[in-house]
Scaffold this active site. Sequence first.
Site, PDB file in Angstrom:
ATOM      1  N   ARG A  59      23.183 -36.606   3.427  1.00 47.06           N
ATOM      2  CA  ARG A  59      22.458 -37.703   3.068  1.00 47.06           C
ATOM      3  C   ARG A  59      22.553 -38.420   1.654  1.00 47.06           C
ATOM      4  NH1 ARG A  59      16.611 -40.015   4.799  1.00 47.06           N
ATOM      5  NH2 ARG A  59      16.696 -42.112   4.070  1.00 47.06           N
ATOM      6  N   ARG A  70      22.085 -42.705   8.533  1.00 46.68           N
ATOM      7  CA  ARG A  70      22.175 -41.846   7.806  1.00 46.68           C
ATOM      8  C   ARG A  70      22.233 -40.493   8.678  1.00 46.68           C
ATOM      9  NH1 ARG A  70      17.577 -44.711   8.229  1.00 46.68           N
ATOM     10  NH2 ARG A  70      15.751 -43.934   8.953  1.00 46.68           N
ATOM     11  N   ASP A  73      16.810 -37.425   8.312  1.00 45.92           N
ATOM     12  CA  ASP A  73      15.874 -38.093   7.618  1.00 45.92           C
ATOM     13  C   ASP A  73      14.988 -37.172   7.996  1.00 45.92           C
ATOM     14  OD1 ASP A  73      14.294 -39.852   6.391  1.00 45.92           O
ATOM     15  OD2 ASP A  73      13.613 -40.976   8.150  1.00 45.92           O
ATOM     16  N   ASP A  75      10.542 -36.411   7.400  1.00 41.50           N
ATOM     17  CA  ASP A  75       9.685 -37.077   6.910  1.00 41.50           C
ATOM     18  C   ASP A  75       8.539 -35.937   7.094  1.00 41.50           C
ATOM     19  OD1 ASP A  75      10.425 -39.555   6.355  1.00 41.50           O
ATOM     20  OD2 ASP A  75      10.480 -40.298   8.010  1.00 41.50           O
TER      21      ASP A  75
END
Length: 133
Positions: A59, A70, A73, A75
């Site tokens: 990334r 991407r 990811d 989070d």
Amino acid sequence: MICGTIMGNLVNLSSLYETEPWGFSSPNKFLNAAICIETEHSPEKCLAMAKAIEREMGRMKHEGAGYEDRPIDIDILFYDDLVMNSETLTIPHPLIQNRDFVLRPLAEIAPDLTHPVFGKSIEELLIQWEKNN
């Protein structure tokens, strides 16, 4: 399970959910999942580890690009019942209630988890999202 091994002990893992991109147009679909990890690391340390995993998997952040395709990811959605807002990290994640691709996998592994700001369970937030969309 690289993320779980580095950050702490894996407690639970949802199924994978294939979804359309959110916030931008792309011919690519996304795979989403939620995991619960038991950790002794601080939220900031967990964020640093998550960003390192993202970089290791290819990334690259493009400043000012907004949402884009991407390879990964990661989070941090919740950290116990902590509520925090710093320059680099907001917990709970500020858009949970607007994203079914977050709510669905999260409801699979933690339907009764109460959002510390809204005072509603993940299951209630998902039902609310379904009624509004």
